[in-house]
Every structure is written in C-alpha cells, then in structure tokens.
Design a protein around this motif. Structure first.
Motif, mmCIF file in Angstrom:
data_model
loop_
_atom_site.group_PDB
_atom_site.id
_atom_site.type_symbol
_atom_site.label_atom_id
_atom_site.label_comp_id
_atom_site.label_asym_id
_atom_site.label_seq_id
_atom_site.Cartn_x
_atom_site.Cartn_y
_atom_site.Cartn_z
ATOM 1 N N ALA B 3 0.844 -1.195 0.000
ATOM 2 C CA ALA B 3 0.000 0.000 0.000
ATOM 3 C C ALA B 3 0.881 1.248 0.000
ATOM 4 C CB ALA B 3 -0.897 -0.012 1.231
ATOM 5 N N LEU B 4 0.341 2.294 -0.536
ATOM 6 C CA LEU B 4 1.061 3.560 -0.554
ATOM 7 C C LEU B 4 1.162 4.124 0.855
ATOM 8 C CD1 LEU B 4 -0.666 5.184 -3.635
ATOM 9 C CD2 LEU B 4 1.707 4.410 -3.491
ATOM 10 N N SER B 5 2.248 4.837 1.122
ATOM 11 C CA SER B 5 2.363 5.517 2.403
ATOM 12 C C SER B 5 2.462 7.016 2.166
ATOM 13 C CB SER B 5 3.584 5.034 3.160
ATOM 14 O OG SER B 5 4.726 5.666 2.637
ATOM 15 N N ILE B 6 2.400 7.721 3.255
ATOM 16 C CA ILE B 6 2.474 9.181 3.161
ATOM 17 C C ILE B 6 3.805 9.606 2.523
ATOM 18 C CG2 ILE B 6 3.472 9.489 5.465
ATOM 19 C CD1 ILE B 6 1.580 11.899 5.803
ATOM 20 N N LYS B 7 4.806 8.792 2.743
ATOM 21 C CA LYS B 7 6.128 9.048 2.174
ATOM 22 C C LYS B 7 6.068 9.030 0.643
ATOM 23 C CE LYS B 7 10.695 7.176 3.208
ATOM 24 N NZ LYS B 7 11.321 5.984 3.826
ATOM 25 N N ASP B 8 5.371 8.036 0.117
ATOM 26 C CA ASP B 8 5.244 7.934 -1.344
ATOM 27 C C ASP B 8 4.586 9.178 -1.914
ATOM 28 O OD1 ASP B 8 6.272 5.259 -1.409
ATOM 29 O OD2 ASP B 8 4.337 4.585 -0.637
ATOM 30 N N ALA B 13 5.023 14.328 -4.777
ATOM 31 C CA ALA B 13 4.627 15.726 -4.826
ATOM 32 C C ALA B 13 5.810 16.649 -4.602
ATOM 33 C CB ALA B 13 3.559 15.993 -3.780
ATOM 34 N N ASN B 14 6.945 16.034 -4.257
ATOM 35 C CA ASN B 14 8.120 16.856 -3.997
ATOM 36 C C ASN B 14 7.928 17.802 -2.816
ATOM 37 O OD1 ASN B 14 10.731 16.989 -5.041
ATOM 38 N ND2 ASN B 14 9.831 17.034 -7.108
ATOM 39 N N VAL B 15 7.259 17.307 -1.798
ATOM 40 C CA VAL B 15 7.119 18.106 -0.577
ATOM 41 C C VAL B 15 7.479 17.195 0.593
ATOM 42 C CG1 VAL B 15 5.300 19.589 -1.498
ATOM 43 C CG2 VAL B 15 4.695 17.476 -0.291
ATOM 44 N N SER B 16 7.471 17.724 1.785
ATOM 45 C CA SER B 16 7.789 16.892 2.951
ATOM 46 C C SER B 16 6.539 16.134 3.393
ATOM 47 C CB SER B 16 8.267 17.764 4.103
ATOM 48 O OG SER B 16 7.159 18.447 4.637
ATOM 49 N N ILE B 17 6.744 15.095 4.161
ATOM 50 C CA ILE B 17 5.587 14.360 4.656
ATOM 51 C C ILE B 17 4.793 15.223 5.635
ATOM 52 C CG2 ILE B 17 6.548 12.062 4.277
ATOM 53 C CD1 ILE B 17 7.229 11.914 7.195
ATOM 54 N N THR B 18 5.460 16.145 6.273
ATOM 55 C CA THR B 18 4.748 17.077 7.158
ATOM 56 C C THR B 18 3.645 17.791 6.385
ATOM 57 O OG1 THR B 18 6.831 17.461 8.309
ATOM 58 C CG2 THR B 18 5.036 19.006 8.734
ATOM 59 N N THR B 19 4.022 18.316 5.258
ATOM 60 C CA THR B 19 3.061 19.049 4.432
ATOM 61 C C THR B 19 1.893 18.153 4.028
ATOM 62 O OG1 THR B 19 4.857 20.407 3.613
ATOM 63 C CG2 THR B 19 2.827 20.388 2.314
ATOM 64 N N VAL B 20 2.228 16.955 3.585
ATOM 65 C CA VAL B 20 1.156 16.030 3.181
ATOM 66 C C VAL B 20 0.230 15.761 4.362
ATOM 67 C CG1 VAL B 20 0.616 13.747 2.291
ATOM 68 C CG2 VAL B 20 2.639 14.947 1.452
ATOM 69 N N SER B 21 0.812 15.520 5.510
ATOM 70 C CA SER B 21 0.017 15.225 6.691
ATOM 71 C C SER B 21 -0.924 16.383 7.013
ATOM 72 C CB SER B 21 0.938 14.952 7.879
ATOM 73 O OG SER B 21 0.181 14.768 9.047
ATOM 74 N N ILE B 45 -3.107 12.544 -4.213
ATOM 75 C CA ILE B 45 -3.770 11.624 -3.282
ATOM 76 C C ILE B 45 -4.962 10.950 -3.952
ATOM 77 C CG2 ILE B 45 -5.202 11.529 -1.193
ATOM 78 C CD1 ILE B 45 -3.311 13.610 0.029
ATOM 79 N N ILE B 46 -5.770 11.747 -4.610
ATOM 80 C CA ILE B 46 -6.957 11.179 -5.255
ATOM 81 C C ILE B 46 -6.568 10.233 -6.381
ATOM 82 C CG2 ILE B 46 -8.955 11.745 -6.692
ATOM 83 C CD1 ILE B 46 -9.245 14.282 -4.914
ATOM 84 N N ASP B 47 -5.646 10.689 -7.221
ATOM 85 C CA ASP B 47 -5.253 9.849 -8.367
ATOM 86 C C ASP B 47 -4.654 8.520 -7.926
ATOM 87 O OD1 ASP B 47 -6.136 11.883 -9.871
ATOM 88 O OD2 ASP B 47 -4.184 12.559 -10.602
ATOM 89 N N SER B 48 -3.898 8.568 -6.850
ATOM 90 C CA SER B 48 -3.196 7.348 -6.446
ATOM 91 C C SER B 48 -4.084 6.458 -5.586
ATOM 92 C CB SER B 48 -1.945 7.728 -5.655
ATOM 93 O OG SER B 48 -2.342 8.376 -4.450
ATOM 94 N N GLY B 49 -5.187 7.014 -5.108
ATOM 95 C CA GLY B 49 -6.057 6.222 -4.231
ATOM 96 C C GLY B 49 -5.449 5.994 -2.864
ATOM 97 N N TYR B 50 -4.562 6.866 -2.466
ATOM 98 C CA TYR B 50 -3.917 6.717 -1.157
ATOM 99 C C TYR B 50 -4.918 6.845 -0.006
ATOM 100 C CZ TYR B 50 -1.450 8.237 3.036
ATOM 101 O OH TYR B 50 -1.017 8.385 4.328
ATOM 102 N N LYS B 51 -4.822 5.913 0.928
ATOM 103 C CA LYS B 51 -5.629 5.976 2.152
ATOM 104 C C LYS B 51 -4.676 5.910 3.342
ATOM 105 C CE LYS B 51 -9.923 5.312 0.380
ATOM 106 N NZ LYS B 51 -9.563 6.008 -0.884
ATOM 107 N N PRO B 52 -4.748 6.866 4.235
ATOM 108 C CA PRO B 52 -3.834 6.852 5.387
ATOM 109 C C PRO B 52 -3.987 5.566 6.202
ATOM 110 C CG PRO B 52 -5.024 8.933 5.279
ATOM 111 C CD PRO B 52 -5.638 8.039 4.251
#
Lengths: 334, 334
Positions: B3-8, B13-21, B45-52
DNA sequence: CTGAAAGCGCTTACAG
DNA sequence: CTGAAAGCGCTTACAG
C-alpha cells in the motif's frame, strides 16, 4: 494514568525489551531465554496487568487479528444469527470481528472496504452487492483472504459459501404442485443479486417442468428498501387476486409482511391457500397455523466460512478459491 | 503489492511528509500551506487512491475513532436492532463500531474489555453484567467515556441509558388487574441484574398495591443460558396450573418460548387467559391473537447513547455522568 | 543466553 | 510558507 508499555516491563525486570517481547510472544524457548528470566518477566507482567498494545503490534506486523464482516443489515435475524455464530467461532481462534451493515448501498460498501483496509483487517467476510466487484477484486489482488457468503458475484472468482437457492425454491414450488396448487405466486425483491435470481429461476423452472402456465402477474418484485407500508399494499393487491392458491416468499421479511397482510384481510392459510417462507423466523413456527419455510443451514455456513478463512490465513501461499454450495432445507410444518 | 504511504505521496509531490500530513488532516490553511501545493498534493492523493494507515495514526494519536460495543448477544433482536441504530448514528459522525457478545459470561466480558482496551477504542458502550464492576471502574479511572445501557450497575457512578422497567411492568400487571385477572404469573430469568429485578419489583408492587395475594408459585425464574427445551418444560408446568389467568414475560425470548408452550398445550389466549410480552418481537404482532407487549424506545435509547458518547468525546474535561431513564411503552394489542 | 537498533506509518512541536 | 526529526509501542534481523 498512562498504560504500561513493554519498556516499563523491561525496566522493572532489568532486561531488554527484546527479551520481554520474546517472552510475550512465546518465543522464549526458541530464543533460548533462561528459565529464570522467563519466570521473572512473566511474574512482573501478571502482577502489573500489562497488556501489549495491539495497535503497535499491528503497525509492526501488518496484521491485526481482526476479521472484517460486511453484511447487509445486522438487524435482520438471518445476518445477526450468522454474525453471532461467526463471532463465536472466530473468537475461539483468537480473531475478533468488526462488522458493519451496507444497507445494500454500494457507496457504503465501498467505504466499509476502504475503512477495513485502512484498519488492516486480516480477512474479509462479505455478503456482497452488485457494484463492488472491482473493490473486491482489488482485495484479492492484494492477497487478502476474502469469503463471500449469502450472495455470490459470478464475475468474480472468489471463495463463496452459500445455500442452493435454486433447488430450494424449486422444491418449495414442487411441494405446492404436489398438493394440487395451480396458481402459485412468488413474492420476491427487485434486487439483482444471484441468490435472489436463483430463487426466481427455481420457481419458474418448477412451474414449467410441471406444465403449469407461467403467469407474470403472480410474480411480485418488491423494491428493496421501500417502506413496509408500501410492501404491504402491493402484497395486498396480489392476494386479492382470487386465483392465487399458494405463495412462496423469497425472504423472511417479505414473508412477515405477507403474513401481516393475511391477518388484515382475515384470509386463512388452509387447504385452499398455502404459504412457504424463506430463511426461517421465530414467527413462522409460532404462527397459527405454523408456516413452512426454506431453512438455510446457518451453523454449517458459519462453520464453513471460518474454516476457509483460517485455512487461507494459515497458508503461506494462495490456496485455490472454493465455491461451496450447501443444500437448504424445506421445512414443512403442518 | 504494497500500500502507498504518506512518504510515497510526499515523494511524488516533492514536498515533505509534514506538508502532506497537514493537508490530509485539513490543517493546510491553519498551517498556511500555499493553495498551489494543496491542490497538487490533493490531486496526487486522489489519483493514487492513497488511504492513510489508521493503525499508524492510532498509534501516534492514541485514539482510534472506534467505539466498542459490548452486548449480551447480537442474535437477540433487541440487541441487533439497537446495534444497527447505534452503528448508523456513529457512522454518520465518523466513528466505527466493534462489537462482541458476552453471552452473559463474566470472563468473556472482561476479556472483551481488555481486548478493546488494547485496541485503543475511544469509548465503550456496554450492556453490563454483574461481576465486571471493577473492570468498568478502571476504564472510568482512565477517563474513557463509558455508557452503560439496558442494564445498570448501581454500585457504579457511570453514564446509564435505560428504560423504566419498574413502571413498565407495574403498568402491565395493573392492566391485567383492571381486566379482572386474579392469578397473574411472571416468567422471568434468574440473572441478577437490575433491569430484571426491576421487572420483578414492578410486578410485585402492583400485586400488593391492588391487594392481591402475592403467590411465590406464580413467579418462574428461568435459569439463564439453559436449553430452550428445559425452559419450555418449566413453563408448561406453570401453565398446567389451572389458576393462572394472566402471564407477564420479562423478556422477548421467554415470551416466545411461552407462546410455543401455549401452542403445544392448545391453550388459547382469550378473555380467560392474557399474555404480555417484553421488548417486542415480530412474532408478537403476527400471533393469533396479537400479543400485547412492553416496548422499549430503541431509537431514543440509541440516540441518547450516541449523544452522551459524542459529548464526552468532544469534552476536554470530564463531564458529569448522567443516568437517563426513558419510559417504556405498554402496547396493548387486542 | 541477551541486547542495541532499525523500522512499521503516521503526527506535531520546533525551527527557519 | 515548509521541512527535519522525534516518538507512539511494538517486532525482529543481526551481532556478540
């Protein structure tokens, strides 16, 4: 008051958390921890009432010892009985159940699957609905054990456990015919799922096999999720049709509504008018007269589901999916 | 397929995980993330279907958005209906339910509480049994929201939501008496919980208030968890007592067993013999004749439970516990 | 026979 | 306006 952690235990015992972890997980022998240390740590654990944080464990190991159960509606006695049986059996094997009702709504079902996914449930038991084939396929691609029950999705090559509805409803109609019934009605729902279609197919096949005329007007497809009052109205209209001399209800709640109609109309169930229900319900046996019904073998279904799940969970490699069809039983009460 | 993680997402997105969070948690504005970045990340997030991963989130935050529901038996329609209502309402507020049945067994109830604790459920809804007072007290000491329902534990100063069983059974007996009944039986269980005791107390008080003789022999305390066959036998013995002219059943399943006995004995419910059930059951209305019953206001109970839970969860400080007693309704059907 | 350390995937105080 | 880093409580490969 903060809960104890493995660190606290290690501190108290003057050992590393590694050692404590091994002992908790029964790997002490394997890792050749000395008996003295094992004893000491175990005593501290018991005395302190320490319970490992399952969340942390899940995060680390990737599994949760939780099985997700997705059903149509827990307040339907068919599902609540199955749920209870599944819960009991899962519990004995150390698994817990999270359940939720879909209300026959595709979006809710999808949300539930996602939710269970994000909670890392180890396996899924699903009474599915049309429209979530793709979501289920994704679970399967991720190698998660998935067992469908009650309803199958023929497009999907999953594990499935269910009753033989075609044969059951065929037999029900057959028994009507053998008792001389000529105008046999079917009250069913309009939801487009295999287990409901089978009931219709069995009904129709029996009619045709015994060379009775198939009458469209005797088949009532009740919209799912409509208020019971509307259902009662529709059934009432059907029953006022003087021809009808027998009715097969395709679900227990439809039968309940039907019985209410009979009561309102003061129409007796007797040699001139027969009724067979589905899935059983305490009200059937108690009814005057008792109502015959098609019983699904709940215990056997639950047992089979859990057996399949445990086999999958224990397997290192994917085991072939199985479709298990269990005969339903026509219970004649009169 | 992992599964995708916040890191991915951060990487893509070329940002930090802090920003994503921050973006995921709706804190983007507050943390003054630029609109451009928000848009970009949301699209990914939407395109990849990422779920925390909720497990990781729970470990970090210490809460789970899960409410634990501990009941006696999900296959009892009173509980399955309540469960469904609670589930619906909780779901709308973003909470999920884990449930489990205690089977009225103290050890199982304790295990369940521990299990829920180790899963860090945010709140507990419990239909309790005697013997788990201490475990519940511990939860309360840990400042976890706890709502008891159906049954109260008087020693404990918890939130409680339940019906007024004393008044309800008093009124039931009163209605028997007003119809001229003299030998009124009570069929109840032997479990020693408040809501059952209240039903007995209401019965007895009414008998005494109306100056009828209290007859021990007319009160049948059925052992909990015994096979239905034994229950039926015991009730049969009671009913063969020619004196009895009315019966109040203290639970729905006892009423069902009682109705089966009447059917077997071919004893009619009529002006010479009256019956009132408890908690309602579809079979009651359908029965010939329809069975009067005491109805608990399920919707109101579920609503109140959820309201209390949400208030507690939202509160920063402990809010005072409340005992909410809702009137039950005597439904006369004949 | 036992331990130090990395890492599961997040959130958030702190820094710039 | 954004990021590096610590830490939630575990498990386990690796080292000694």
């Amino acid at each position: 008051m903060k809960a104890l952690s493995i660190k606290d235990i290690a501190l108290k015992a003057n050992v590393s958390i590694t050692t404590v972890s091994f002992i908790i997980n029964g790997k002490a022998k394997e890792k050749s921890i000395s008996d003295a240390v094992i004893k000491k740590v175990q005593k501290i654990i018991i005395d302190s009432g320490y319970k490992p944080n399952q969340i942390a464990r899940s995060l680390r190991t990737g599994n949760s010892n939780i099985i997700g159960l997705i059903i149509e509606d827990i307040s339907n006695s068919f599902f609540s009985r199955i749920a209870r049986l599944i819960e009991d059996k899962a519990y004995k094997k150390g698994y817990k159940i999270i359940y939720s009702s879909t209300e026959n709504n595709v979006e809710k079902a999808q949300e539930l699957i996602n939710l269970f996914k994000s909670r890392k449930v180890d396996a899924y038991i699903i009474s599915p609905i049309k429209g979530i084939e793709e979501d289920i396929q994704i679970l399967m691609n991720e190698n998660k054990p998935v067992i469908l029950f009650d309803r199958n999705l023929p497009q999907l090559n999953t594990n499935y456990v269910g009753a033989n509805h075609f044969v059951a409803s065929y037999q029900a109609v057959q028994s009507f015919i053998k008792n001389g019934k000529q105008n046999i009605a079917l009250v069913t729902t309009d939801i487009d799922v295999q287990q409901i279609i089978e009931r219709y197919d069995g009904y129709k096949k029996a009619i045709v096999d015994y060379a009775l005329p198939y009458q469209e007007s005797l088949v009532l497809k009740i919209p799912f999720n409509q208020a019971e009052a509307s259902t009662i109205k529709q059934i009432k209209t059907l029953f006022k049709n003087k021809e009808v001399d027998a009715v097969l209800f395709a679900t227990n709640y439809l039968a309940i509504s039907g019985l209410k109609v009979l009561k309102e109309l003061d129409k007796k169930i007797d040699e001139n008018f027969s009724v067979i229900g589905y899935d059983d319900h305490e009200a059937f046996e108690l009814h005057t007269p008792s109502i015959s019904t098609i019983q699904q073998p709940l215990e056997e279904i639950a047992e089979t589901i859990i057996r399949l799940i445990l086999a999958q969970l224990a397997a290192k490699t994917k085991i072939p999916d199985q479709q298990i069809i269990i005969p339903a039983k026509l219970i004649i009460r009169n």
